[in-house]
Design a protein around this motif. Sequence first.
Motif, PDB file in Angstrom:
ATOM      1  N   CYS A  20       0.822  -1.217   0.000  1.00 29.38           N
ATOM      2  CA  CYS A  20       0.000   0.000   0.000  1.00 29.38           C
ATOM      3  C   CYS A  20       0.846   1.252   0.000  1.00 29.38           C
ATOM      4  O   CYS A  20       1.878   1.306   0.664  1.00 29.38           O
ATOM      5  CB  CYS A  20      -0.849   0.062   1.266  1.00 29.38           C
ATOM      6  N   VAL A  21       0.361   2.258  -0.671  1.00 28.41           N
ATOM      7  CA  VAL A  21       0.972   3.570  -0.498  1.00 28.41           C
ATOM      8  C   VAL A  21       0.434   4.164   0.802  1.00 28.41           C
ATOM      9  O   VAL A  21      -0.583   3.692   1.328  1.00 28.41           O
ATOM     10  CB  VAL A  21       0.646   4.506  -1.692  1.00 28.41           C
ATOM     11  N   PRO A  22       1.094   5.213   1.318  1.00 30.39           N
ATOM     12  CA  PRO A  22       0.599   5.816   2.558  1.00 30.39           C
ATOM     13  C   PRO A  22      -0.831   6.329   2.391  1.00 30.39           C
ATOM     14  O   PRO A  22      -1.164   6.915   1.362  1.00 30.39           O
ATOM     15  CB  PRO A  22       1.572   6.974   2.806  1.00 30.39           C
ATOM     16  N   GLY A  23      -1.649   6.099   3.396  1.00 33.59           N
ATOM     17  CA  GLY A  23      -3.029   6.572   3.365  1.00 33.59           C
ATOM     18  C   GLY A  23      -3.950   5.738   2.517  1.00 33.59           C
ATOM     19  O   GLY A  23      -5.075   6.140   2.237  1.00 33.59           O
ATOM     20  N   ALA A  24      -3.486   4.539   2.106  1.00 28.23           N
ATOM     21  CA  ALA A  24      -4.312   3.710   1.218  1.00 28.23           C
ATOM     22  C   ALA A  24      -5.307   2.851   1.985  1.00 28.23           C
ATOM     23  O   ALA A  24      -6.047   2.079   1.381  1.00 28.23           O
ATOM     24  CB  ALA A  24      -3.423   2.823   0.358  1.00 28.23           C
ATOM     25  N   GLY A  25      -5.317   2.984   3.280  1.00 28.35           N
ATOM     26  CA  GLY A  25      -6.302   2.248   4.081  1.00 28.35           C
ATOM     27  C   GLY A  25      -5.929   0.800   4.284  1.00 28.35           C
ATOM     28  O   GLY A  25      -6.800  -0.057   4.345  1.00 28.35           O
ATOM     29  N   LYS A  26      -4.647   0.525   4.455  1.00 26.31           N
ATOM     30  CA  LYS A  26      -4.272  -0.881   4.621  1.00 26.31           C
ATOM     31  C   LYS A  26      -4.803  -1.435   5.932  1.00 26.31           C
ATOM     32  O   LYS A  26      -5.224  -2.587   5.996  1.00 26.31           O
ATOM     33  CB  LYS A  26      -2.762  -1.073   4.505  1.00 26.31           C
ATOM     34  N   SER A  27      -4.806  -0.607   6.973  1.00 24.93           N
ATOM     35  CA  SER A  27      -5.336  -1.087   8.246  1.00 24.93           C
ATOM     36  C   SER A  27      -6.828  -1.361   8.136  1.00 24.93           C
ATOM     37  O   SER A  27      -7.344  -2.293   8.747  1.00 24.93           O
ATOM     38  CB  SER A  27      -5.080  -0.065   9.352  1.00 24.93           C
ATOM     39  N   VAL A  28      -7.504  -0.551   7.348  1.00 24.55           N
ATOM     40  CA  VAL A  28      -8.946  -0.762   7.174  1.00 24.55           C
ATOM     41  C   VAL A  28      -9.191  -2.109   6.506  1.00 24.55           C
ATOM     42  O   VAL A  28     -10.103  -2.849   6.881  1.00 24.55           O
ATOM     43  CB  VAL A  28      -9.546   0.388   6.341  1.00 24.55           C
ATOM     44  N   VAL A  29      -8.358  -2.429   5.529  1.00 20.44           N
ATOM     45  CA  VAL A  29      -8.510  -3.732   4.865  1.00 20.44           C
ATOM     46  C   VAL A  29      -8.230  -4.851   5.870  1.00 20.44           C
ATOM     47  O   VAL A  29      -8.963  -5.846   5.944  1.00 20.44           O
ATOM     48  CB  VAL A  29      -7.546  -3.847   3.660  1.00 20.44           C
ATOM     49  N   ALA A  30      -7.178  -4.663   6.661  1.00 14.02           N
ATOM     50  CA  ALA A  30      -6.856  -5.692   7.663  1.00 14.02           C
ATOM     51  C   ALA A  30      -8.023  -5.883   8.622  1.00 14.02           C
ATOM     52  O   ALA A  30      -8.406  -7.018   8.936  1.00 14.02           O
ATOM     53  CB  ALA A  30      -5.596  -5.277   8.425  1.00 14.02           C
ATOM     54  N   HIS A  31      -8.605  -4.785   9.074  1.00  9.74           N
ATOM     55  CA  HIS A  31      -9.723  -4.897  10.018  1.00  9.74           C
ATOM     56  C   HIS A  31     -10.936  -5.524   9.348  1.00  9.74           C
ATOM     57  O   HIS A  31     -11.667  -6.313   9.956  1.00  9.74           O
ATOM     58  CB  HIS A  31     -10.075  -3.517  10.578  1.00  9.74           C
ATOM     59  N   HIS A  32     -11.158  -5.177   8.084  1.00  8.82           N
ATOM     60  CA  HIS A  32     -12.288  -5.766   7.384  1.00  8.82           C
ATOM     61  C   HIS A  32     -12.105  -7.276   7.253  1.00  8.82           C
ATOM     62  O   HIS A  32     -13.027  -8.047   7.528  1.00  8.82           O
ATOM     63  CB  HIS A  32     -12.460  -5.160   5.991  1.00  8.82           C
ATOM     64  N   ILE A  33     -10.936  -7.671   6.814  1.00  7.42           N
ATOM     65  CA  ILE A  33     -10.703  -9.110   6.610  1.00  7.42           C
ATOM     66  C   ILE A  33     -10.853  -9.854   7.936  1.00  7.42           C
ATOM     67  O   ILE A  33     -11.468 -10.926   7.998  1.00  7.42           O
ATOM     68  CB  ILE A  33      -9.314  -9.331   5.971  1.00  7.42           C
ATOM     69  N   ALA A  34     -10.332  -9.258   9.008  1.00  2.82           N
ATOM     70  CA  ALA A  34     -10.459  -9.905  10.318  1.00  2.82           C
ATOM     71  C   ALA A  34     -11.931 -10.048  10.692  1.00  2.82           C
ATOM     72  O   ALA A  34     -12.389 -11.116  11.129  1.00  2.82           O
ATOM     73  CB  ALA A  34      -9.714  -9.109  11.372  1.00  2.82           C
ATOM     74  N   ALA A  35     -12.686  -8.965  10.519  1.00  6.62           N
ATOM     75  CA  ALA A  35     -14.097  -8.989  10.903  1.00  6.62           C
ATOM     76  C   ALA A  35     -14.873 -10.004  10.057  1.00  6.62           C
ATOM     77  O   ALA A  35     -15.658 -10.807  10.579  1.00  6.62           O
ATOM     78  CB  ALA A  35     -14.698  -7.589  10.743  1.00  6.62           C
ATOM     79  N   GLU A  36     -14.615  -9.975   8.772  1.00  6.40           N
ATOM     80  CA  GLU A  36     -15.356 -10.901   7.909  1.00  6.40           C
ATOM     81  C   GLU A  36     -14.950 -12.349   8.187  1.00  6.40           C
ATOM     82  O   GLU A  36     -15.782 -13.257   8.152  1.00  6.40           O
ATOM     83  CB  GLU A  36     -15.119 -10.548   6.426  1.00  6.40           C
ATOM     84  N   ASP A  37     -13.687 -12.550   8.480  1.00  2.00           N
ATOM     85  CA  ASP A  37     -13.210 -13.890   8.800  1.00  2.00           C
ATOM     86  C   ASP A  37     -13.936 -14.431  10.042  1.00  2.00           C
ATOM     87  O   ASP A  37     -14.429 -15.563  10.072  1.00  2.00           O
ATOM     88  CB  ASP A  37     -11.690 -13.842   9.044  1.00  2.00           C
ATOM     89  N   VAL A  38     -14.014 -13.576  11.064  1.00  2.00           N
ATOM     90  CA  VAL A  38     -14.715 -13.968  12.300  1.00  2.00           C
ATOM     91  C   VAL A  38     -16.175 -14.295  11.980  1.00  2.00           C
ATOM     92  O   VAL A  38     -16.721 -15.316  12.416  1.00  2.00           O
ATOM     93  CB  VAL A  38     -14.619 -12.830  13.347  1.00  2.00           C
ATOM     94  N   LEU A  39     -16.777 -13.428  11.204  1.00  2.00           N
ATOM     95  CA  LEU A  39     -18.193 -13.603  10.868  1.00  2.00           C
ATOM     96  C   LEU A  39     -18.419 -14.911  10.102  1.00  2.00           C
ATOM     97  O   LEU A  39     -19.327 -15.695  10.405  1.00  2.00           O
ATOM     98  CB  LEU A  39     -18.642 -12.408  10.028  1.00  2.00           C
TER      99      LEU A  39
END
Lengths: 412, 1189
Positions: B38-57
């Motif tokens: 990711c470039v800076p500010g590309a929301g990589k943490s958001v993707v990580a959090h999404h994948i984690a949440a969806e994985d749990v779900l």
Amino acid sequence: MESDRFALSGPIDTPETPAVEIVSRTRRDEARSAMAVVAALRERDVPIRDVAVVVRDLDPNEEPLFRAALQYGIAPVFWTQLRVTQTRPYALIESVCAVLAQDRVGRDTLLRPLELRWSPVDSTAEAWPIEPEEVHRAKTELPASPRSVSEWIEAIRSTDTVDERLRTFGDWIDSAPRPEPESVVSLLDEVVSAYAERGLPETMAADSPALLDTETDARAVVRVRTLVQQLRHKFADRLEAGTMERSWNDVAELAGVIATQRPGRREHSNARALDIFEANDIWALEIPFVIAVGMTETEWPQPSQSALPAAFQEAILRGEGESETLAPQPAWAGGRDRDQFVDTLQSAGQCLVVTRHTHTVDGDEVPPSPLLEHLDTQCISEASRRQLISPDRALPPEMRGFVVEASEGNDE
Amino acid sequence: MSDDPDDGDADPLVLRDAQRAIRDAYFDHEAGLFVLSCVPGAGKSVVAHHIAAEDVLRRYVAGDPTPEQHVAVISFNRDEAADIVPKICDRLQTIVEHDLVPVATDVSDAELHYLRQRVQQAPYVGTIDGLLRGLFQNVAHEVGFDEMPSVGNDALLKRVHRDCYGSLRDDPEHDQRLRDLEAAYPDAEYDDSVAEMLEAALTYCRDQRLSTETFRSELVRTRDSVYPTGKPESFGDIVNSVEQFVGRSDRVGDRVREAVVGSDRERLVNADRELYDAWCDRIDDFCAVLSAYRSLYRETVREYGVLDHTDVAFLVDAYFDDSGERSDLPDSFRTIDDSHRERILQRYRSGIRSLIVDEAQDVSAIQHAALSHIVTDESRVFACGDVLQGIYLWRHADPTWFDTAATDGTYLGVDWDTHETRTATTTYRCVPDIAAGINAIAEPMFADSARGNLGDLDTQYSRLNAARSGDSDGDDDPAMHVSSFTGVGRPGSARWADPDGAVGEANMLATHISRGLADGTFCDDEGEPLSVTVLFRRGTRMPEYENAFTAEGLRVHTASEGLFDCPAVETVCAVCEWLIAPGSAQRTTELLTDSPLNAVSDTELFESHSWDLDRICDDNQADITDDQRRTFCGLLRLRDRSDIFHRQPASTYVEEIIEALALRSDPNGCLSDTDPNQRVANVDALVETLSQWEGDTQYSPSALIDLVAPFREDPAAGPSQPSTTGARYDVEFRTAHRAKGDQDDVVVIADPGFSNWSQGPHTQRIITQGSIAGLAPPTTTDVPSEITIPPFDNGLYGTEDGWSRDAGLRWATAHWRTAVSESAERDVLVGPDRLQEVAKNERAEVWRLLYVALTRARDHLVVPLPRSDRGEDHTRDRWLDTLRDGLDFRERGTEPYELKRDGSDPNRNAIDIGVNDVDLFAQRSLPALQTTNTDVSNSRPQRDSLDPWVPRFLSPSTLYPLTESVDTYTLPHLLGEPLHTETNDVPADLPLRFDRLGPEEVGTCLHTALTRLVLRDTDEQTLRTMGPKVRTVFDEAVDEVSTRVSEDERDGMFVFFETVLGDFLDSALWERIVDPETDVSVERPLDGLAEINDLEVEIHGQTDFLIEDSNGDRVVTDVKISLTEPTPETQRRYELQIAAYAFLAQKNGDADSLVQRTVETFGVTSETTTTSWPAEIIQKRLQRLLGAQ
């Protein structure tokens, strides 16, 4: 999906008592915000017994709340067992054991009981305990290297400038009996009694009018007296079992073991003091203003400490198959902390104040407690909070209505 | 989608483009490696959090009731790690509420709530260090720790290192080697000491899993690369070395031969040979000492129960490494229980099915190795990061792991069959102008093999593509700004920043920012000032900048000042030091004259009193000021309480110090150079930090002083001062390293003129980078400094000149070869290969740091550039020139201009660059910022003015004495002792001996015996004859007080008890007791609450007898055993006691008229007392407790 297990984690049936929320940056800022609320309520003539502070766990909060209370002119009392090992009476008996335990004693060890206000049980015309400045003077004038008690007595005799009373102490040490269960109790009991008679009044004389230190010191005397009595039997048992020797070192060690079990009186004696409870003590109380401190993710609820695997806990919570007959621990679903949170909500008659902090000392963020999601709070504005903690303190506008109603209620 | 909460609105955030693609790939496979670059500010943490949440779900919907147990989410950064759980919870909520994924419809609201709760208990979410710490907890005992050690306690770790070094010094086996090393590497301000070199070497060996022997061979390899022909035999070897390091073209060798002639050649060769030998010796010394140091460290950390994070990762890796091939591990690791190891591994491997790694470029070699053990090829791993943001090489972060994962598909010890990589170039942070501006600067920078592309890393640049729309307010105001100034002196110098009588870099920036805040340039749409951060590569010029910004009326906060570099904290330390021996005149002198307390200026009075504070306060009240007296009283109070400090946590007695000297409010103004709120925050932080350090241990004042000594000496090595609440400053100064992961509205790049070669390996004594380790040659040999060896400024070897680009021929350099040889490539450095490689990697990281600094900006980016052009090309060596080239500012002045992008930029074809684009006459109306005036920073704690103590709990029997004289009876009351009032003497003819038991205890025994006999329904005949049953009960009562009462004393008491019982049997009380129509209660509790003013007092009584007759009438009776004739005071005491019972009876809802109350006295006197006092008297008596208050 089974829904039974949701009973422990489902929505909380919140009472109608209004709740306000105060958000501060650090734990100590939060403690000061909480105590500023108490001060502001007191300024509006809310009786001290109409206010209580509740925390999930006093350990990390006691010191910040204590200091914050002093800042705002409030005498706090913490409804938890006394940490007796941190008190002077305990330190005194431990220091006496330390002197008696060694063949050759260092200067600081020798003088420690006198620092801690040792005095002879039969006080003569001399004033006891020795004043701190005299003890510190002796420290600069006596030799530092370890020596036997008789050598110390000689050293004290030969040092003109050292207080005469040191000799009395030296003689007392020199005449101490061997550590037998009876003699241990007799000697230490003497030490504590003399402390109660002459040491404790020194605490009171130097104390503030609210007697914060005196009360703690007195509680410690009571506790240490009990501890000394318990020593008799436990020391005898250990000697018999061969797990201890007749040494003052072992006596001190045993005293430490008994002391850290932390029972003892919890009641507090000052009618003017603010009650600060742990949440497990709040149930069934009815208090108009309750301030719940530490509503953060890591403090309330606290993470489950169970050694059982989560999947196993969950199976029992579900009660499926054979696990149906096993009783779940409420703590597995955060149930105990949750129950105590509900108790806290229900204990507040007029207004519940929840406080939390947002950052650790290292600047890391601290998320709010998930339990707050169950509660419809009115967040006090930053401007109101600043006003609250300013020298021109004012109760936040969000709370003023509740105090007026309280007064009216009282008038009726 | 954006990682910026401000951009959020009612629409849920939806993954896009590369974000979406990598998420799809992740869920399309059960196992594999999925990498998002990711470039800076590309929301990589958001993707990580999404994948984690969806994985749990997904796991939940598939039937896993505890899905959070199987998804690990870790990040390098602690602050970001703290955010992961709430972010996953929020994402779960969003996914379900907006049906963002197919499984979202399968869960109810209650289940969503349940899942959120489960995520809050997730065991493997947090920092990498946290996950490894949890893993280590399972094996701590196995690797020799009695219990789980504290991790990351810097103070204690410093002590461990100091103790290890001290032990080495005391060991005759190592003493000589250490002395030789210390002589070879003498202490100097900017150089590592031998102790620090050993610490660095130990950490490096652990990070790289090296045995000391392997480490040694690395040092030898480095030495050999510096001496490519081995120990020099002739001048030709020296020439040969120069030619190897510089290149053989352009007469390099000839120039050396021309420079060194005659006998100088032999001198030089001899010196070089000596240097070589000495270096070999010091490498031997260092490695021998290091080996012992490692052993000592191993023992000492176990003794103290402390580890640092690298140790934890190292031990985890060592424990689980079953290869048997590790020569760096002690034998104990070869005898560990395989089954236990397998069990733990199995638990983690079967538990963690998904591993999500954020900021993956920051993972170090040892972290990577440790994590590898819990991952198998059946795991699913998501890693996101940005190689170009790898800026922690100096603390062993190694972006290569992430780079290899992205390019080759190998990661965490697995060569992944399934591996997918995507690159996200859309940034949600900055406006398009800034994105385009950064592209203009960074793209050539990373493409340049002499700058960003200089090191080992692949730095292929992906252009930033801004998702934000520009010009939200519809105007054309620039987002890229240049502060243009003339430039006086050398770039990066103090004069350059803030020259006397001219406008320097810092002055111009300060003006630009200050006026920009005033005229609205740096304000939001509502005219509110934006948040401004000034970023530095180094702290060197911060003071000049702070002066310049302050002169412009800006309030500056510096985020990286050391906590121990603050007057309040220094004062606490000074007082602790004094408390070690407060009787010492010398210590008192030091405290009062050298510490920030600064309590004494004129010392005459104090010297005449031998610095004895007691005497000074007693004798000279008039000669000392009120401030001094308060300070001295506080110190004396502390001294008098210090006896107990060694039993208390340091955090507790430090609070006592703070309170006694009012350090938070500082009424004496001795700490006035700190902002009041910062002072409070610092003091708070000190207490919290101490509390963290202590854990279950406690430090006495002397131990504490010992512990914090390294931080007092070098505050920068210790904790930082905390950030304070609220926007109390206009501008924050930070280092670029500390700003990583953060962003701000306005970002200013400060001090870009520093020379980026100035801190290269040529200035270092020990090198520990990646696979290369090196120890610099010793400085003790006789090197002829006057003999020059072109192009080396320092000849053969020399480290004296801190501003030189080299340390001589025999160590590293910062020279470009082009400076020596015109035909050389522009990206090649002078020096031996291994050291060149180190220098290149360090340089490359400096350029990545510039990229990180630039990409923190959201709305405005400001860079200072000089209008002067010296003509020389420093583009490879300074940020300044790279910024100037990137923005095409060369030869420009003070006018705004347009930077053309020629269609190569995804954001803009041209960018408006504002140059000094503010109204220089704009005035800011101060105070524009909110300031917090807090009680705690203004007023002393109020301990001494607390309202006086009032008893909260009373009993009817203590009411009289306490309300008669509260001061007299307070202590016995608190001790739970009887409150004795004045009594007559015990008559001499009583058969009582009082050998063992006093009158009070005798009375208690007999009272107990009497009531117990009634409780046991003893008949009158038995009582009158004093039969065995009476004796048994009597003995029980005596034994409860003391078993050691002599027979004679006991018998005497029993004789007297007969008198008591006789009185009792003749009393009206006995008549009522034996009346068959009455109901008798013994020792009945009776409680009630009394209110005085707004205070509540609880009265807890216990009446001896409550007797109710058939009519319901009741008699409350208290029994007294009298050993003396009662005094009038005793009578009053009894009367009040009875009145109290009436009061309590009323409170319990009983009608006063129906309860008769008496005190029956038996013994020396036998009488019945009834009361004439009304119950209301209780209220009046209690009022006395408030006294004159």
